[in-house]
Design a protein around this motif. Structure first.
Motif, mmCIF file in Angstrom:
data_model
loop_
_atom_site.group_PDB
_atom_site.id
_atom_site.type_symbol
_atom_site.label_atom_id
_atom_site.label_comp_id
_atom_site.label_asym_id
_atom_site.label_seq_id
_atom_site.Cartn_x
_atom_site.Cartn_y
_atom_site.Cartn_z
ATOM 1 N N VAL A 121 0.542 -1.290 -0.256
ATOM 2 C CA VAL A 121 0.048 -0.150 -0.217
ATOM 3 C C VAL A 121 0.925 0.798 -0.166
ATOM 4 O O VAL A 121 0.401 2.083 -0.327
ATOM 5 N N LEU A 122 2.130 1.216 1.057
ATOM 6 C CA LEU A 122 2.811 2.408 1.258
ATOM 7 C C LEU A 122 3.881 2.489 -0.543
ATOM 8 O O LEU A 122 3.407 3.894 -1.066
ATOM 9 N N ILE A 125 1.226 3.889 -3.078
ATOM 10 C CA ILE A 125 0.568 5.848 -2.673
ATOM 11 C C ILE A 125 1.831 6.366 -3.293
ATOM 12 O O ILE A 125 2.053 7.516 -3.539
ATOM 13 N N ILE A 128 1.817 6.802 -7.410
ATOM 14 C CA ILE A 128 0.571 7.550 -7.591
ATOM 15 C C ILE A 128 1.190 8.692 -7.460
ATOM 16 O O ILE A 128 1.367 9.926 -8.468
ATOM 17 N N SER A 297 -0.055 1.575 -9.914
ATOM 18 C CA SER A 297 -0.115 1.701 -9.206
ATOM 19 C C SER A 297 -1.631 1.344 -8.281
ATOM 20 O O SER A 297 -0.557 0.515 -7.262
#
Length: 762
Positions: A121-122, A125, A128, A297
């Motif tokens: 998840v990190l 992000i 993105i 992403s």
């Protein structure tokens, strides 16, 4: 341990095991990402150095250009590096029975994957932010800086025997140039004029640059000026000393960021442009670009659901099939995104529908693989496929402990170690090649699809493979050796070997046959395969370019057998040259003949110039003979012409030797050819040095810290690649002597590795 497991299964808060998994993940992730970035940035650095040098631009722009390339390549390498790092960590934990202990403690499969998903998840992000904001600005900054470098003005410095087009219709070259790049001997200048062309030759000259940075001051001595007249009455003038000024061309137009390229727009700008009716780019193309970035992403957090079951699928056996399936899934997803982006961008399908379908299929596959493996970890719905893939690998024979099988002469031990080392080197080479090709295709897929469709991807992969093998050959030996020595240390086999009296040098000698095999293979690829593959790739790439991307052929200058030649074009097979002009000089280096022809074809002993115009330049006047075919005696072959016009940068050392002797066309600096010749032998030491850097890992044992030798080996290998690449580039541009550039890194790192091994052995 029990307390840690109890806390681990009873809460979703970070625990000691989470920290352990994340710490284990950091090292391989950084290593894989570092190798990938170094490989691609080194290749880009060499290309930029050649481009800047060919245009006379200042190399001070190079650091800024490379810096602006980092975000782009980082975005390409991030998902693949994350997946490979997870695969390595999970496979290692599975082999060491750590996952068995965690599962036996009551920890669920879902809880095990939690820290990996958290990192995913990190990274999603971060991806993105990287692709949505940093990449668009860095992409434009790279274009602007490259434009500024090429337009900043010629530095009024040239390399010997290199043709420099320093301004519009202005070409200069010199036979000899001193270290300053400004004092010349054997000067030749051609200018295009309204009446034809103007030729100047001089025995010596000096270049200078006026304070405005755009005007070249050229002082020539003992020369000849030839100039075409308006009515076919040429003028010949001999001079003692003359000073001339040449104003270089104006700046190239730089389009604002995002004009004509949606990849230079940030995510908010893409959304804003989609809401405008008067957008400069098509709405379908803008939406496809937006969804493609988001899909890549948002897919990163789902990679752990794929890596965990695949890494455990072949428990205590081979991990290669799982890696292959994972790589194929990543390749299929990223190419599917690119293909759908191309289709949707052309308005052939709704962007949301096709992009959403690709994303849903990939995410569904990851989740299916994960949840179907919960009951019996290590078994997946495609375990049968794994068994089939394993059939293609060499069967691993059961071998007795190393100390027990050492026979007279140590042949069995040598074969055992060579077998393990060879397999792991091949696996490392395959993994590195797959990673580089995956990232390379992410950049090139759209262009390939415009050159004939999806099947052309396989042609591109095949033609790029030899050059990529040269890039990773040495590092594959390093990785294979580290894996081999680490495994032998983990199973105490290395301790048994050392107990029998084996020294590091004897271990090195037993691993040497594999490294020498890689050296031999790399030499064959560099000398025979890569030059032909790169020429075929360049020829196909130029010939298949879409009409909108086709450019008018640029004239190619070269030297051969004392003649200075320029040709406007050539057929792909090199059997027809067009727009040919040949300039010949006397023993005083003064131009005495010019031959021009619209077409030329090969014949025995040279080329036939059709309907040629020959201009014989005497001491005071020139005589022009027009019409008829003329024989040009030269060693130039059709193959030489095809290679010249393919713009392929790779040549064999044999071609380099012939070019320096004047029997093949010389179109680049002699320093580049001399460096290539030196690299033929010096480059072969890279696998041997990599093996020496990995040897400290052989000192480990089950209770020792085996991480530090691995970090030392990987760090030393990466540093070697960087230093060797930069020194080679400096040799090719004449900054360093070719011998120092080619041998600097092998000698320095070889001596360093030797010193460390002597210390360790003592």
């Amino acid at each position: 341990m029990a307390a840690a497991l109890a806390g681990y299964r009873s809460t979703w808060r970070p625990s000691l095991i989470d920290g352990y998994v994340l710490r284990s993940l950091a090292r391989p992730a950084v290593g894989v990402l570092g190798v990938t970035l170094v490989a691609f940035l080194l290749e880009q650095t060499l290309r930029l150095i050649r481009e800047l040098s060919a245009n006379g631009a200042h190399l001070g722009f190079l650091p800024g250009l490379i810096t602006n390339l980092v975000p782009y390549h980082l975005g390409l390498a991030l998902p693949a590096s994350f997946f490979i790092a997870m695969f390595i960590v999970v496979a290692r934990m599975d082999e060491d029975s750590e996952i068995d202990a965690i599962l036996a403690g009551g920890v669920s499969f879902e809880r095990m994957v939690a820290p990996l998903v958290f990192i995913g998840v990190l990274l999603g992000i971060f991806s993105i932010l990287l692709t949505g904001y940093l990449q668009p600005y860095s992409r434009f900054a790279y274009r602007a800086m490259r434009n500024a470098a090429l337009d900043a003005g010629w530095t009024a410095q040239i390399e010997p025997q290199v043709f420099m087009s320093a301004g519009t219709d202005f070409t200069i070259t010199a036979d000899e140039v001193d270290a300053s790049g400004r004092n010349m001997k054997g000067v030749f200048i051609r200018r295009i004029t309204p009446n034809g062309e103007s030729l100047v030759t001089a025995t010596s000259g000096r270049l200078g640059l006026r304070p405005d940075g755009k005007t070249t001051e050229l002082t020539l001595s003992s020369g000849v000026l030839y100039e075409d007249g308006p009515h076919g009455d040429p003028r010949v003038l001999r001079f003692g000393n003359v000073t001339d000024f040449e104003t270089l061309g104006g700046p190239t137009k730089l389009d604002p960021r995002g004009v004509g390229d949606s990849q230079e727009l940030t995510l908010p700008e893409l959304v804003r442009e989609l809401g405008r009716k008067d957008a400069l780019l098509s709405h379908a193309g803008l939406e496809a670009e937006l969804l493609a970035r988001l899909a890549r992403s948002l897919a990163i957090p789902f990679l752990p659901f794929l890596a965990l079951p695949l890494a455990m699928a072949a428990k205590r056996g081979r991990r290669a099939p799982g890696m292959i399936v994972g790589a194929l899934a990543l390749v299929a997803f990223h190419h599917g995104v690119t293909l759908c982006k191309n289709i949707a961008g052309n308005g052939k399908a709704p962007p949301t529908l096709v992009m959403g379908a690709v994303f849903a299929v990939f995410v569904g596959f990851c989740l299916w693989m994960f949840f179907s493996s919960r009951r019996r970890p290590g078994e997946t719905p495609i375990s049968g496929l794994f068994m089939a893939i394993e059939g293609f690998f060499e069967r691993r024979s059961k071998v007795k402990p190393a100390a027990a099988v050492q026979t007279r002469g140590g042949l069995s031990l040598t074969g055992y170690m060579s077998r393990i080392f060879a397999v792991r080197t091949a696996v490392a080479a395959g993994a590195l090649l797959g990673l580089l090709q995956l990232i390379d295709l992410l950049e090139r897929t759209n262009d390939i699809l415009h050159r004939g469709g999806a099947l052309e991807i396989f042609r591109y992969l095949a033609l790029r493979l030899p050059d990529m093998f040269q890039q990773i050959a040495g590092f594959a030996v390093l990785a294979g050796a580290l894996f081999t020595f680490n495994q032998l240390a983990a199973t105490s086999e290395m301790v048994a070997m050392r107990a029998t009296g084996l020294s590091l040098w004897q271990i090195f000698r037993r691993a040497l046959p594999v490294a020498l095999s890689v050296v031999a293979l790399d030499l064959v690829v560099a000398e025979v395969v890569t030059p032909r593959a790169e020429q075929a790739l360049a020829t196909w790439w130029n010939a298949s370019a879409p009409a909108a991307q086709k450019k008018a052929p640029e004239p190619h200058w070269f030297r051969i057998g004392g003649d200075l030649v320029v040709a406007r074009g050539s057929t792909p097979d090199g059997r027809i040259l067009t727009g040919l002009s040949i300039y010949q000089r006397d023993q005083d280096l003064a131009v005495n003949r010019r031959m021009t022809a619209q077409t030329a074809t090969p014949e025995v002993g040279g080329w036939k110039l059709k309907d040629a115009v020959v201009t014989d330049i005497g001491p005071q006047r020139a005589a022009i003979t027009a019409g008829g075919d003329v024989h040009w005696a030269t060693s130039l072959s059709p193959g030489d012409a095809a290679r010249l016009f393919s713009d392929s940068a790779d040549i064999s050392s044999a071609n380099a030797i012939r070019a320096l002797r004047g029997t093949e066309p010389l179109n680049r600096s002699p320093a580049e050819f001399q460096t290539r010749i030196q690299r033929t032998i010096a480059g072969g030491f890279a696998p041997l040095i990599m093996l020496m850097l990995a040897l400290p890992a052989a000192l480990g044992h089950t209770r020792s810290n085996r991480t530090l030798p691995v970090i030392f080996g990987l760090g030393g290998g990466l540093l070697y690649l960087v230093v060797d690449g930069l020194l080679t580039a400096m040799g090719q541009t004449g900054v360093l002597p070719p011998a120092a550039a080619a041998w600097g890194a092998p000698v320095a790192f070889g001596c360093g590795a030797l010193s460390i091994l002597l210390y360790a052995e003592g």
